[in-house]
Design an enzyme around this catalytic site. Structure first.
Site, PDB file in Angstrom:
ATOM      1  N   PRO A   2       0.957  -1.395  -0.124  1.00 48.30           N
ATOM      2  CG  PRO A   2      -0.268  -1.604   1.439  1.00 48.30           C
ATOM      3  CD  PRO A   2       0.347  -2.112   0.687  1.00 48.30           C
ATOM      4  CD  GLU A   3       3.247   2.392  -3.679  1.00 47.03           C
ATOM      5  OE1 GLU A   3       3.573   3.867  -4.720  1.00 47.03           O
ATOM      6  OE2 GLU A   3       4.171   1.721  -5.228  1.00 47.03           O
ATOM      7  CG  HIS A  89      -1.902 -14.445   5.017  1.00 43.06           C
ATOM      8  ND1 HIS A  89      -1.910 -15.237   4.229  1.00 43.06           N
ATOM      9  CD2 HIS A  89      -1.129 -15.758   5.693  1.00 43.06           C
ATOM     10  CE1 HIS A  89      -1.250 -15.746   3.603  1.00 43.06           C
ATOM     11  NE2 HIS A  89      -0.970 -16.061   4.071  1.00 43.06           N
ATOM     12  NE  ARG A 107       7.297 -10.257   1.028  1.00 43.59           N
ATOM     13  CZ  ARG A 107       7.869  -9.805   0.264  1.00 43.59           C
ATOM     14  NH1 ARG A 107       7.715  -9.386  -0.716  1.00 43.59           N
ATOM     15  NH2 ARG A 107       9.048  -9.669   0.248  1.00 43.59           N
TER      16      ARG A 107
END
Length: 267
Positions: A2-3, A89, A107
């Site tokens: 996400p930017e 997750h 991650r």
DNA sequence: ATCTCAACCTGGATGC
DNA sequence: TGCATCCAGGTTGAGA
């Protein structure tokens, strides 16, 4: 990750939580929580006043304390609904009065940190952030570019210079501005700086309008994909013909990041 | 001052 | 089918 456009989309999606109190928390992966795994619990019973954003950082304001959330590469914040199970997750659950907020992170590079309002100005990450990329005044942008001998790719990715741009939006902005990622910032003419500024603003504005880019994992606060990836001109398109001149798009690691650009249009 | 690389993780795509 | 390798939205710190 996400930017800026993705983080801002999420921030807006989570607005319904404002005014609700945090009731309890579930932490499945303690290492994501700072300064210690139990810190989140100290927010219980407090009412969420507002959700702010600086660059890619989200700030959940609980008045005397704040929760800072950085999504890393694959973090997601999804508002729970009745009958909807947590996303894959899911590592942390914040149970608010009317709905749970799921933090999922494949991650595990993201983090959640509890900070007192007093400490915030001295928080190392927060304090180091440069002005937000969306809406930075042109004069400020000009000054920061002119002051550096670094390559454009490295400079634009540096959150201390400008906060919010990541690999996708840097490549897309440089292409639209017709500037080579390895150009030293100082070498730009005033017209080129202007072009870059306009490109960055336009890319961010349009990406936000389309609720972000879903290349791989990104989902918004409702668990849905964005659509700006459909307007990507170079990111992830190495070897494909340049949309402007048909030259095959080049790929090279610059500033440690995979970089796609047109070797002919970008100078 | 600036650059490169490794490290922190999981999983999808690709190649043999 | 299985296994190895490479690559991926970020950030930090070490060493050159």
């Amino acid at each position: 990750m996400p930017e800026l456009p993705e983080v801002e989309t999420i921030r807006r999606d989570l607005a319904p939580l404002v005014g609700q109190s945090l009731q309890r928390v579930t932490v499945k992966l303690p290492k994501l929580v700072r300064p210690r795994p139990g810190a989140l619990r100290t927010l219980c019973g407090h009412v969420l006043q507002e959700i702010a954003r600086r660059g890619k950082l989200l700030l959940f304001d609980f008045r005397e304390k704040l929760l800072l959330v950085h999504l890393g590469l694959t973090g997601a914040l999804v508002l729970g609904e009745d009958g909807v199970s947590p996303p894959p997750h899911t590592q942390v659950i914040l149970h608010f009065e009317k709905a749970p907020l799921f933090y999922a992170d494949l991650r595990q590079f993201g983090w959640l940190e509890v900070v007192s309002r007093e400490e915030l100005p001295r928080h190392p990450f927060y304090a180091s952030l440069g002005p937000d990329a969306l809406g930075i005044p042109y004069e400020e942008f000009f000054r920061r570019l002119k002051a550096s001998g670094r390559r454009l790719k490295a400079l634009l990715l540096d959150q201390k210079v400008l906060s919010g741009l990541g690999n996708i939006y840097v490549d897309e902005s440089l292409f639209r501005a017709g500037l080579h990622p390895e150009r030293p910032a100082r070498s730009l003419s005033p017209e080129e700086i202007r072009r870059l500024y306009e490109a960055v603003q336009e890319v961010l504005r349009r990406a936000l309008e389309l609720r972000g880019s879903s290349v791989r994992d990104y989902v918004d606060g409702r668990g849905e994909s964005g659509a700006f990836q459909e307007e990507h001109l170079v990111y992830g398109k190495r070897g494909q013909p340049c949309p402007r001149c048909r030259t095959p798009l080049a790929y090279k690691v610059v500033a440690g990041r995979g970089t796609t650009f047109c070797p002919r249009c970008q100078r």
